[in-house]
Write a protein that holds these residues in place. Structure first.
Motif, PDB file in Angstrom:
ATOM      1  N   SER A   5       0.813  -1.208   0.000  1.00  0.00           N
ATOM      2  CA  SER A   5       0.000   0.000   0.000  1.00  0.00           C
ATOM      3  C   SER A   5       0.852   1.265   0.000  1.00  0.00           C
ATOM      4  O   SER A   5       0.344   2.357  -0.260  1.00  0.00           O
ATOM      5  CB  SER A   5      -0.935   0.005   1.214  1.00  0.00           C
ATOM      6  OG  SER A   5      -0.177  -0.029   2.412  1.00  0.00           O
ATOM      7  N   GLU A   6       2.154   1.143   0.306  1.00  0.00           N
ATOM      8  CA  GLU A   6       3.013   2.308   0.379  1.00  0.00           C
ATOM      9  C   GLU A   6       3.522   2.763  -0.989  1.00  0.00           C
ATOM     10  O   GLU A   6       4.186   3.777  -1.086  1.00  0.00           O
ATOM     11  CB  GLU A   6       4.205   2.017   1.297  1.00  0.00           C
ATOM     12  CG  GLU A   6       3.832   1.832   2.757  1.00  0.00           C
ATOM     13  CD  GLU A   6       3.174   3.072   3.319  1.00  0.00           C
ATOM     14  OE1 GLU A   6       3.799   4.146   3.301  1.00  0.00           O
ATOM     15  OE2 GLU A   6       2.018   2.956   3.775  1.00  0.00           O
ATOM     16  N   ILE A   7       3.264   2.001  -2.049  1.00  0.00           N
ATOM     17  CA  ILE A   7       3.723   2.391  -3.378  1.00  0.00           C
ATOM     18  C   ILE A   7       3.024   3.679  -3.802  1.00  0.00           C
ATOM     19  O   ILE A   7       1.814   3.820  -3.661  1.00  0.00           O
ATOM     20  CB  ILE A   7       3.476   1.269  -4.402  1.00  0.00           C
ATOM     21  CG1 ILE A   7       4.130   1.601  -5.753  1.00  0.00           C
ATOM     22  CG2 ILE A   7       1.995   1.010  -4.601  1.00  0.00           C
ATOM     23  CD1 ILE A   7       4.103   0.419  -6.708  1.00  0.00           C
ATOM     24  N   LYS A   8       3.788   4.650  -4.302  1.00  0.00           N
ATOM     25  CA  LYS A   8       3.242   5.923  -4.734  1.00  0.00           C
ATOM     26  C   LYS A   8       3.863   6.311  -6.073  1.00  0.00           C
ATOM     27  O   LYS A   8       5.076   6.419  -6.197  1.00  0.00           O
ATOM     28  CB  LYS A   8       3.525   7.022  -3.711  1.00  0.00           C
ATOM     29  CG  LYS A   8       2.891   6.791  -2.347  1.00  0.00           C
ATOM     30  CD  LYS A   8       1.369   6.773  -2.391  1.00  0.00           C
ATOM     31  CE  LYS A   8       0.808   8.104  -2.795  1.00  0.00           C
ATOM     32  NZ  LYS A   8      -0.692   8.093  -2.746  1.00  0.00           N
ATOM     33  N   THR A  50       1.065  13.896   1.383  1.00  0.00           N
ATOM     34  CA  THR A  50       2.230  13.489   2.153  1.00  0.00           C
ATOM     35  C   THR A  50       2.946  12.305   1.502  1.00  0.00           C
ATOM     36  O   THR A  50       2.297  11.388   0.983  1.00  0.00           O
ATOM     37  CB  THR A  50       1.845  13.119   3.600  1.00  0.00           C
ATOM     38  OG1 THR A  50       3.035  12.759   4.320  1.00  0.00           O
ATOM     39  CG2 THR A  50       0.860  11.964   3.635  1.00  0.00           C
ATOM     40  N   VAL A  51       4.261  12.351   1.533  1.00  0.00           N
ATOM     41  CA  VAL A  51       5.064  11.258   0.980  1.00  0.00           C
ATOM     42  C   VAL A  51       6.100  10.778   2.000  1.00  0.00           C
ATOM     43  O   VAL A  51       7.013  10.031   1.652  1.00  0.00           O
ATOM     44  CB  VAL A  51       5.777  11.697  -0.330  1.00  0.00           C
ATOM     45  CG1 VAL A  51       4.763  11.998  -1.423  1.00  0.00           C
ATOM     46  CG2 VAL A  51       6.685  12.908  -0.088  1.00  0.00           C
ATOM     47  N   ASP A  55       7.886   5.026  -0.717  1.00  0.00           N
ATOM     48  CA  ASP A  55       8.737   4.736  -1.879  1.00  0.00           C
ATOM     49  C   ASP A  55       8.081   5.383  -3.096  1.00  0.00           C
ATOM     50  O   ASP A  55       6.984   4.986  -3.501  1.00  0.00           O
ATOM     51  CB  ASP A  55       8.886   3.234  -2.087  1.00  0.00           C
ATOM     52  CG  ASP A  55       9.693   2.586  -0.974  1.00  0.00           C
ATOM     53  OD1 ASP A  55      10.694   3.187  -0.553  1.00  0.00           O
ATOM     54  OD2 ASP A  55       9.314   1.489  -0.520  1.00  0.00           O
ATOM     55  N   ILE A  56       8.750   6.354  -3.670  1.00  0.00           N
ATOM     56  CA  ILE A  56       8.188   7.181  -4.732  1.00  0.00           C
ATOM     57  C   ILE A  56       8.708   6.732  -6.092  1.00  0.00           C
ATOM     58  O   ILE A  56       9.908   6.467  -6.258  1.00  0.00           O
ATOM     59  CB  ILE A  56       8.551   8.667  -4.513  1.00  0.00           C
ATOM     60  CG1 ILE A  56       8.046   9.148  -3.151  1.00  0.00           C
ATOM     61  CG2 ILE A  56       7.996   9.530  -5.646  1.00  0.00           C
ATOM     62  CD1 ILE A  56       6.556   8.999  -2.943  1.00  0.00           C
ATOM     63  N   ALA A  83      10.674  16.319   1.303  1.00  0.00           N
ATOM     64  CA  ALA A  83       9.422  15.938   1.957  1.00  0.00           C
ATOM     65  C   ALA A  83       9.557  14.598   2.691  1.00  0.00           C
ATOM     66  O   ALA A  83       8.560  13.998   3.082  1.00  0.00           O
ATOM     67  CB  ALA A  83       8.294  15.864   0.929  1.00  0.00           C
ATOM     68  N   SER A  84      10.788  14.126   2.835  1.00  0.00           N
ATOM     69  CA  SER A  84      11.108  12.922   3.619  1.00  0.00           C
ATOM     70  C   SER A  84      10.619  11.622   2.991  1.00  0.00           C
ATOM     71  O   SER A  84      10.262  10.671   3.695  1.00  0.00           O
ATOM     72  CB  SER A  84      10.548  13.046   5.049  1.00  0.00           C
ATOM     73  OG  SER A  84      11.108  14.162   5.716  1.00  0.00           O
TER      74      SER A  84
END
Length: 338
Positions: A5-8, A50-51, A55-56, A83-84
């Motif tokens: 779910s953290e994939i962006k 927010t990021v 993992d971008i 933005a960390s």
């Protein structure tokens, strides 16, 4: 396939359509972002959510506006890092400055090397690109580079054409090794064009063709075209040597309206390319059809994110990728995206 779910996934100004296709393949939402170009040409980027600790994956080709698109990539990387974000992977379907891969005359810049170092200094953790002009460009980066190829998708498109007596044709010796992979994949013979380029005016002169093309359907394969000049000159040489039909398959199409018109008037019956570059000029052609490279990149992103191997994508890719890449391309509008 389950995705963390953290994939962006985010898109630069010229990568929105391609990134949206990747998101559809992965069944994730495209991240919110904004790019503003001020009246004097200054570029401003803003992340809309927010990021932190994410993992971008930033999608942007360096294509028809290479200087603006390259600088925008640097600003995006910097914004995500400030933005960390946990990591930033640059998804670069086409890397225009890959052509500047050597110092082959006095007092010139190795532009690909400068771009690679700048991307890394901005904070990129990884780069994913398709059909770089030369493999050694990966060595310009200290960070990992995943170099994927359009070959599996383009060869499947070629197979679906049902060509009679086909022969793969490389436009020059420099692309002959990759053209051999096309020929081996399809089981077709190979011919190689011999050309010379005397300056930087995007004009090439065809000197000879090695291999038998008489009475055959010539399938020209190459990594990119800008002016279409090499394709047109090669097609003339193929006709002179008895080829009965000519089609072309290329990874990247950078052609403008003038080049599209010249290709329309040429002996080439059909040009198949990918959607790696946002190019509005292609919509005006009745000869150009696109297959989507987005599923290839979507599969690569999924594998990177779940720590799986990306290497299977270098040769034969999963059937789901082929099906998604070629869905409807044969019956779709000319010049349109499948």
């Amino acid at each position: 396939m389950n995705r963390d779910s953290e994939i962006k996934i985010f898109a630069g100004s010229s990568g929105a359509a391609f990134a949206s296709s990747i998101c559809r393949y992965l069944n994730v939402e495209l991240g919110r972002s904004e790019t503003i170009t001020f009246s004097e040409g200054n570029t401003f980027v803003r992340i809309g959510e927010t990021v932190r600790d994410k993992d971008i994956y930033l999608v942007q080709s360096i294509g028809l506006k290479p200087n603006d698109e390259f600088v925008e990539i640097l600003f995006w990387i910097d914004a995500f890092k400030r933005a960390s974000a946990n990591t930033v992977t640059v998804i670069m379907p086409y890397f225009s400055y890959a052509k500047g891969d050597k110092k082959d005359e006095p007092r010139v810049s190795i532009r690909a090397r400068v771009c690679a170092e700048s991307i890394e200094l901005a904070g990129a953790d990884r780069v994913v690109a398709m059909d770089l002009h030369s493999h050694q460009i990966q060595g310009f980066f200290k960070k990992p580079v995943d170099h994927i190829f359009a070959l599996p998708v383009l060869t499947e498109a070629i197979l679906r054409m049902g060509l009679t007596d086909p022969v793969i044709v490389s436009p020059d010796a420099g692309f002959a090794k990759q053209a051999r992979k096309f020929a081996d994949y399809l089981g077709y013979p190979l011919a190689i064009g011999i050309k010379t380029r005397k300056d930087h005016h995007e004009r090439a002169e065809m000197l000879d063709i090695i291999g038998d093309v008489h009475g055959k359907t010539a399938v020209i394969v190459d990594d990119f075209t800008i002016s279409g000049g090499s394709l047109i000159e090669l097609s003339k040489g193929l006709l002179q040597r008895g080829a009965k039909r000519i089609v072309a398959c290329l990874s990247h199409l950078l052609i403008n309206e003038t080049a599209v018109r010249k290709l329309e008037e040429s002996a080439i019956e059909l040009i198949v390319g990918t959607d790696s570059v946002l190019n509005p000029h292609l919509a005006h052609s009745s000869k150009i059809r696109l297959v989507s490279a987005a599923p290839l990149f979507g599969e690569a992103i999924g594998r990177i994110h779940t720590r799986d191997s990306v290497s299977p994508l270098f040769d034969r890719v999963p059937d789901r990728v082929i099906a998604s890449s070629l869905a409807g391309w044969e019956s779709g509008p000319a010049g349109g995206q499948a």
